[in-house]
Scaffold this motif. Sequence first.
Motif, PDB file in Angstrom:
ATOM      1  N   ALA A 121     -15.568   9.577  10.168  1.00 40.49           N
ATOM      2  CA  ALA A 121     -16.287  10.184   9.047  1.00 40.49           C
ATOM      3  C   ALA A 121     -15.452  11.256   8.366  1.00 40.49           C
ATOM      4  CB  ALA A 121     -17.610  10.778   9.526  1.00 40.49           C
ATOM      5  N   SER A 122     -15.381  11.184   7.044  1.00 42.08           N
ATOM      6  CA  SER A 122     -14.672  12.148   6.196  1.00 42.08           C
ATOM      7  C   SER A 122     -13.162  12.151   6.414  1.00 42.08           C
ATOM      8  CB  SER A 122     -15.226  13.572   6.406  1.00 42.08           C
ATOM      9  OG  SER A 122     -16.594  13.620   6.073  1.00 42.08           O
ATOM     10  N   ARG A 123     -12.615  11.081   6.961  1.00 46.58           N
ATOM     11  CA  ARG A 123     -11.174  10.985   7.181  1.00 46.58           C
ATOM     12  C   ARG A 123     -10.565   9.861   6.345  1.00 46.58           C
ATOM     13  NH1 ARG A 123      -9.240  13.700  11.724  1.00 46.58           N
ATOM     14  NH2 ARG A 123     -10.848  14.483  13.155  1.00 46.58           N
ATOM     15  N   ILE A 124      -9.303  10.040   5.949  1.00 43.52           N
ATOM     16  CA  ILE A 124      -8.555   8.966   5.304  1.00 43.52           C
ATOM     17  C   ILE A 124      -8.280   7.892   6.347  1.00 43.52           C
ATOM     18  CG2 ILE A 124      -6.414   8.308   4.130  1.00 43.52           C
ATOM     19  CD1 ILE A 124      -6.143  11.253   3.261  1.00 43.52           C
ATOM     20  N   VAL A 125      -8.734   6.674   6.082  1.00 42.47           N
ATOM     21  CA  VAL A 125      -8.525   5.588   7.042  1.00 42.47           C
ATOM     22  C   VAL A 125      -7.564   4.525   6.511  1.00 42.47           C
ATOM     23  CG1 VAL A 125     -10.710   5.904   8.244  1.00 42.47           C
ATOM     24  CG2 VAL A 125     -10.613   4.411   6.235  1.00 42.47           C
ATOM     25  N   SER A 126      -7.411   4.446   5.196  1.00 42.14           N
ATOM     26  CA  SER A 126      -6.500   3.459   4.608  1.00 42.14           C
ATOM     27  C   SER A 126      -5.897   4.018   3.328  1.00 42.14           C
ATOM     28  CB  SER A 126      -7.224   2.142   4.295  1.00 42.14           C
ATOM     29  OG  SER A 126      -7.736   1.535   5.460  1.00 42.14           O
ATOM     30  N   ILE A 127      -4.686   3.550   3.027  1.00 41.85           N
ATOM     31  CA  ILE A 127      -4.008   3.912   1.789  1.00 41.85           C
ATOM     32  C   ILE A 127      -3.470   2.635   1.160  1.00 41.85           C
ATOM     33  CG2 ILE A 127      -2.146   5.245   0.726  1.00 41.85           C
ATOM     34  CD1 ILE A 127      -2.254   7.108   3.182  1.00 41.85           C
ATOM     35  N   ASP A 128      -3.814   2.393  -0.094  1.00 42.22           N
ATOM     36  CA  ASP A 128      -3.268   1.266  -0.843  1.00 42.22           C
ATOM     37  C   ASP A 128      -2.203   1.778  -1.804  1.00 42.22           C
ATOM     38  OD1 ASP A 128      -5.024  -0.547   0.341  1.00 42.22           O
ATOM     39  OD2 ASP A 128      -6.531  -0.308  -1.224  1.00 42.22           O
ATOM     40  N   ILE A 129      -1.063   1.091  -1.847  1.00 45.41           N
ATOM     41  CA  ILE A 129       0.027   1.439  -2.746  1.00 45.41           C
ATOM     42  C   ILE A 129       0.268   0.246  -3.659  1.00 45.41           C
ATOM     43  CG2 ILE A 129       2.411   2.238  -2.907  1.00 45.41           C
ATOM     44  CD1 ILE A 129       1.600   2.556   0.420  1.00 45.41           C
ATOM     45  N   TYR A 130       0.330   0.491  -4.956  1.00 51.37           N
ATOM     46  CA  TYR A 130       0.434  -0.582  -5.945  1.00 51.37           C
ATOM     47  C   TYR A 130       1.816  -0.602  -6.579  1.00 51.37           C
ATOM     48  CZ  TYR A 130      -4.604  -0.893  -5.472  1.00 51.37           C
ATOM     49  OH  TYR A 130      -5.864  -1.045  -4.966  1.00 51.37           O
ATOM     50  N   ASN A 131       2.316  -1.811  -6.772  1.00 55.96           N
ATOM     51  CA  ASN A 131       3.639  -2.019  -7.336  1.00 55.96           C
ATOM     52  C   ASN A 131       3.493  -2.635  -8.732  1.00 55.96           C
ATOM     53  OD1 ASN A 131       6.406  -2.246  -7.636  1.00 55.96           O
ATOM     54  ND2 ASN A 131       6.657  -3.910  -6.168  1.00 55.96           N
ATOM     55  N   GLY A 132       2.992  -1.808  -9.677  1.00 52.31           N
ATOM     56  CA  GLY A 132       2.877  -2.255 -11.052  1.00 52.31           C
ATOM     57  C   GLY A 132       1.848  -3.333 -11.281  1.00 52.31           C
ATOM     58  N   GLN A 133       0.719  -3.279 -10.570  1.00 50.53           N
ATOM     59  CA  GLN A 133      -0.346  -4.244 -10.745  1.00 50.53           C
ATOM     60  C   GLN A 133      -1.170  -3.925 -12.001  1.00 50.53           C
ATOM     61  OE1 GLN A 133       0.948  -6.563  -8.897  1.00 50.53           O
ATOM     62  NE2 GLN A 133      -1.084  -7.211  -8.291  1.00 50.53           N
ATOM     63  N   PRO A 134      -1.896  -4.936 -12.543  1.00 50.75           N
ATOM     64  CA  PRO A 134      -2.729  -4.687 -13.726  1.00 50.75           C
ATOM     65  C   PRO A 134      -3.691  -3.515 -13.506  1.00 50.75           C
ATOM     66  CG  PRO A 134      -2.605  -7.042 -13.294  1.00 50.75           C
ATOM     67  CD  PRO A 134      -1.940  -6.357 -12.130  1.00 50.75           C
ATOM     68  N   ARG A 135      -3.763  -2.642 -14.490  1.00 50.56           N
ATOM     69  CA  ARG A 135      -4.622  -1.451 -14.491  1.00 50.56           C
ATOM     70  C   ARG A 135      -4.146  -0.377 -13.520  1.00 50.56           C
ATOM     71  NH1 ARG A 135      -9.878  -1.412 -13.416  1.00 50.56           N
ATOM     72  NH2 ARG A 135      -9.748  -3.002 -11.800  1.00 50.56           N
ATOM     73  N   TRP A 136      -2.983  -0.584 -12.902  1.00 52.67           N
ATOM     74  CA  TRP A 136      -2.420   0.406 -11.994  1.00 52.67           C
ATOM     75  C   TRP A 136      -0.985   0.698 -12.403  1.00 52.67           C
ATOM     76  CZ3 TRP A 136      -5.055   2.754  -7.958  1.00 52.67           C
ATOM     77  CH2 TRP A 136      -6.292   2.199  -7.633  1.00 52.67           C
ATOM     78  N   GLY A 137      -0.582   1.941 -12.267  1.00 51.25           N
ATOM     79  CA  GLY A 137       0.818   2.280 -12.439  1.00 51.25           C
ATOM     80  C   GLY A 137       1.598   1.912 -11.192  1.00 51.25           C
ATOM     81  N   THR A 138       2.877   2.221 -11.202  1.00 53.94           N
ATOM     82  CA  THR A 138       3.738   1.963 -10.048  1.00 53.94           C
ATOM     83  C   THR A 138       3.941   3.248  -9.265  1.00 53.94           C
ATOM     84  OG1 THR A 138       4.891   0.155 -11.157  1.00 53.94           O
ATOM     85  CG2 THR A 138       6.021   1.198  -9.309  1.00 53.94           C
ATOM     86  N   TYR A 139       3.721   3.171  -7.977  1.00 54.56           N
ATOM     87  CA  TYR A 139       3.945   4.316  -7.091  1.00 54.56           C
ATOM     88  C   TYR A 139       5.339   4.890  -7.338  1.00 54.56           C
ATOM     89  CZ  TYR A 139       4.480   6.835  -2.642  1.00 54.56           C
ATOM     90  OH  TYR A 139       4.702   7.788  -1.685  1.00 54.56           O
ATOM     91  N   PRO A 140       5.458   6.204  -7.571  1.00 54.76           N
ATOM     92  CA  PRO A 140       6.727   6.750  -8.063  1.00 54.76           C
ATOM     93  C   PRO A 140       7.703   7.267  -7.014  1.00 54.76           C
ATOM     94  CG  PRO A 140       5.033   8.416  -8.223  1.00 54.76           C
ATOM     95  CD  PRO A 140       4.367   7.195  -7.652  1.00 54.76           C
ATOM     96  N   ASP A 141       7.306   7.329  -5.749  1.00 52.01           N
ATOM     97  CA  ASP A 141       8.099   8.071  -4.769  1.00 52.01           C
ATOM     98  C   ASP A 141       8.775   7.129  -3.773  1.00 52.01           C
ATOM     99  OD1 ASP A 141       9.206  10.236  -3.567  1.00 52.01           O
ATOM    100  OD2 ASP A 141       7.374  10.973  -2.653  1.00 52.01           O
ATOM    101  N   TYR A 142       9.894   6.557  -4.178  1.00 52.25           N
ATOM    102  CA  TYR A 142      10.626   5.619  -3.328  1.00 52.25           C
ATOM    103  C   TYR A 142      11.909   6.265  -2.800  1.00 52.25           C
ATOM    104  CZ  TYR A 142       7.514   1.999  -5.032  1.00 52.25           C
ATOM    105  OH  TYR A 142       6.405   1.254  -5.318  1.00 52.25           O
TER     106      TYR A 142
END
Length: 199
Positions: free
Chosen positions: A73-94
């Motif tokens: 409860a109230s914890r981050i359990v998952s993180i999604d990272i997108y690589n230039g998908q529609p309606r999403w930018g590209t994660y900038p920190d590589y």
Amino acid sequence: ARRTSATCDSQNFDHFLSMNRLVAQLGVRVESPEWSILTKDGNIEHCAYPDMHYYNSRKLGISYQVKPTGTYASRIVSIDIYNGQPRWGTYPDYPILLNYNTTNGTRGLSIEPHTTALDFVLALGEPTRKGGGEAGGATARALGPALWMEWTLTTSYTPLYLMAEFRGESARAPDRWELGRGSCATWATITLSILPPQT
């Protein structure tokens, strides 16, 4: 699963990607000082469902999933990272750097926007699960979801479940599992999670 009864709003946050410690962010409580550091700036869309809350930075190509109830409860359990998908930018920190444990010691995986399915397999070994295209049909679109692979890894923080979904014609083609086809596809979305996958 299809979702209903969501509420969404926008909040202002700070840039929270600079240290690139994505795995370490799993398990962080939303009321903690760490969460305040992660979420100080930027435009975040907050979508609340009964079983999960999503904090989406579409511009920065990242989404945090927070459990509202239960063990996490109230914890981050998952993180999604997108690589230039529609309606999403590209994660900038590589690069996205991931250290994991094996019987031969600690190994590392460096993920870039151009990292392919073959790169993942060479670094992580054969996936625990894989799929894509189970819908059947003669065309790539009719084949259903594109190629995806999932690994169960041991890290310094917790057992980690990593899923990579891939993009492009070769990830959907009927021969996507043939050498030189889906193996050449670059990733579209990566999910890092401390929750065991639902089968």
